[in-house]
Design an enzyme around this catalytic site. Structure first.
Site, mmCIF file in Angstrom:
data_model
loop_
_atom_site.group_PDB
_atom_site.id
_atom_site.type_symbol
_atom_site.label_atom_id
_atom_site.label_comp_id
_atom_site.label_asym_id
_atom_site.label_seq_id
_atom_site.Cartn_x
_atom_site.Cartn_y
_atom_site.Cartn_z
ATOM 1 N N SER A 8 -8.851 -3.381 -4.001
ATOM 2 C CA SER A 8 -7.915 -3.644 -3.050
ATOM 3 C C SER A 8 -7.810 -5.190 -2.450
ATOM 4 O O SER A 8 -8.834 -5.406 -2.011
ATOM 5 C CB SER A 8 -7.972 -3.021 -1.656
ATOM 6 N N HIS A 33 -5.242 -3.188 -6.418
ATOM 7 C CA HIS A 33 -4.582 -2.280 -5.329
ATOM 8 C C HIS A 33 -3.829 -3.487 -4.374
ATOM 9 O O HIS A 33 -4.453 -4.120 -3.759
ATOM 10 C CB HIS A 33 -5.551 -1.289 -4.803
ATOM 11 N N ASP A 35 -1.942 -3.698 -0.998
ATOM 12 C CA ASP A 35 -1.646 -2.929 0.493
ATOM 13 C C ASP A 35 -0.473 -3.822 1.096
ATOM 14 O O ASP A 35 -0.771 -4.911 1.573
ATOM 15 C CB ASP A 35 -2.825 -2.961 1.178
ATOM 16 N N MET A 37 1.681 -3.912 4.619
ATOM 17 C CA MET A 37 1.844 -3.205 6.035
ATOM 18 C C MET A 37 2.871 -4.186 6.803
ATOM 19 O O MET A 37 2.949 -5.369 6.684
ATOM 20 C CB MET A 37 0.295 -3.637 6.584
ATOM 21 N N HIS A 66 0.630 0.026 -2.709
ATOM 22 C CA HIS A 66 0.558 0.954 -1.656
ATOM 23 C C HIS A 66 1.419 0.596 -0.499
ATOM 24 O O HIS A 66 0.920 -0.336 0.290
ATOM 25 C CB HIS A 66 -0.903 0.978 -1.243
ATOM 26 N N MET A 68 2.489 0.821 3.084
ATOM 27 C CA MET A 68 2.444 1.315 4.269
ATOM 28 C C MET A 68 3.571 0.634 5.428
ATOM 29 O O MET A 68 3.132 -0.156 6.255
ATOM 30 C CB MET A 68 0.874 0.899 4.884
ATOM 31 N N MET A 137 -5.644 9.362 1.934
ATOM 32 C CA MET A 137 -6.361 8.263 2.616
ATOM 33 C C MET A 137 -7.689 8.850 3.463
ATOM 34 O O MET A 137 -7.722 9.685 3.930
ATOM 35 C CB MET A 137 -5.462 7.613 3.818
ATOM 36 N N ASP A 175 -8.635 6.161 -0.971
ATOM 37 C CA ASP A 175 -8.644 4.844 -0.444
ATOM 38 C C ASP A 175 -9.136 4.537 0.893
ATOM 39 O O ASP A 175 -8.766 5.309 2.001
ATOM 40 C CB ASP A 175 -7.089 4.359 -0.392
ATOM 41 N N GLY A 176 -10.220 3.905 1.121
ATOM 42 C CA GLY A 176 -10.875 3.655 2.470
ATOM 43 C C GLY A 176 -12.290 3.981 2.593
ATOM 44 O O GLY A 176 -12.797 5.145 2.464
ATOM 45 N N GLY A 197 -12.052 -2.035 -1.121
ATOM 46 C CA GLY A 197 -11.805 -3.282 -0.736
ATOM 47 C C GLY A 197 -12.768 -4.016 -0.423
ATOM 48 O O GLY A 197 -13.560 -5.024 -1.404
ATOM 49 N N SER A 198 -13.527 -4.023 0.733
ATOM 50 C CA SER A 198 -14.650 -4.762 1.225
ATOM 51 C C SER A 198 -15.670 -4.604 0.117
ATOM 52 O O SER A 198 -16.392 -5.446 0.025
ATOM 53 C CB SER A 198 -15.129 -4.316 2.807
HETATM 54 C C1 DX5 Z 1 -6.490 0.320 4.423
HETATM 55 C C2 DX5 Z 1 -5.816 0.095 2.918
HETATM 56 C C3 DX5 Z 1 -7.098 -0.091 1.975
HETATM 57 C C4 DX5 Z 1 -8.212 -1.073 2.408
HETATM 58 C C5 DX5 Z 1 -9.440 -0.374 1.903
HETATM 59 O O1 DX5 Z 1 -5.098 0.900 4.911
HETATM 60 O O2 DX5 Z 1 -4.923 1.157 2.510
HETATM 61 O O3 DX5 Z 1 -6.535 -0.195 0.778
HETATM 62 O O4 DX5 Z 1 -8.015 -2.141 1.698
HETATM 63 O O5 DX5 Z 1 -10.528 -1.196 2.502
HETATM 64 P P1 DX5 Z 1 -11.777 -0.792 2.200
HETATM 65 O O6 DX5 Z 1 -12.278 -0.394 0.921
HETATM 66 O O7 DX5 Z 1 -12.701 -1.971 2.989
HETATM 67 O O8 DX5 Z 1 -12.123 0.379 3.200
HETATM 68 ZN ZN ZN Z 2 -4.490 1.061 0.451
#
Ligand code: DX5
Ligand code: ZN
Length: 218
Positions: A8, A33, A35, A37, A66, A68, A137, A175-176, A197-198
């Protein structure tokens, strides 16, 4: 089932996004990925169409978008035009989920549907055969870097079971909060598309991707 890694870019450094993506791609990730928002469906605001169009120009990776955002139906065509390969919409955000699924099909993208941690999997009963991927999620959507919600593991198992009972072989994306230390657990539970992501973009990106893929290919 074949597994896919989808880093992500929400956790990437946007001042050198192209370089971060190149490192992940060279290390062998298959998806990316993305995201989106809107500050309404989730509290934060991330990025939208113009950034996706730029990313599309510099990578051949499968762009896994994705959404959101409230009423994602409004933007499906735009994201497809900007280069999305997969478009995932939230059950909770759509006015008409079946219509949104049909719209994603009509623009030629793969279809994903997502539910938040507190939404039961049964809300997707009627659409399971119409989608390519179910995104569960595993944190409340909105921010990177949160902790995995433990109850998600059972939900992944239940979803895989529900699909099997219907004779459906669909992708389950998580995801998450996915890290190297809980990756095997979600794979064993039945997930096969892994968002991180992180855990990917903090530190050595190439090494992180390789370590994730090594666990996924065990
Ligand atoms: C959160 C996003 C994720 C996010 C995940 O709402 O949909 O895709 O980037 O990040 P990590 O892997 O750091 O939880
Ligand atoms: Zn996501």
């Amino acid at each position: 089932m074949k597994t896919y890694l989808s880093p992500s870019i929400l956790s990437a450094d946007f001042a050198h996004l192209g370089e971060d993506i190149r490192l992940a791609e060279e290390a062998g990730t298959q998806y990316l990925h993305y995201d989106v928002m809107d500050g309404m469906f989730v509290p934060s605001i991330s990025f939208g169409m113009p950034v996706l169009a730029s990313v599309r120009k510099i990578t051949k990776l499968v762009l896994d978008v994705h959404l959101m955002i409230v009423e994602p139906e409004r933007y499906i065509e735009e994201f497809a035009k900007c280069g999305a390969d997969i478009i995932t919409v939230h059950y909770e955000a759509c006015k008409d989920l079946e219509k949104a699924i049909e719209m994603i099909r009509n623009v030629g993208c793969k279809v994903g549907v997502s539910i938040k941690p507190k939404t039961p999997i049964s809300v997707l009963d009627n659409v399971l055969d119409k989608v390519d991927m179910i995104l569960l999620m595993t944190v409340e959507p909105g921010f990177g870097g949160q902790a995995y919600i433990p109850e998600s593991t059972q939900k992944i198992q239940d979803m895989r079971k529900a699909l099997k009972e219907r004779g459906l072989e669909k992708d389950i994306q998580v995801d998450g909060g996915i890290k190297k230390n809980n990756l095997k657990m979600v794979l064993d539970a039945g997930a096969n598309v892994i968002v991180a992501g992180s855990a990917i973009f903090a530190g050595d990106i190439g090494k992180n991707v390789e370590e994730f893929l090594a666990i996924m290919n065990e």
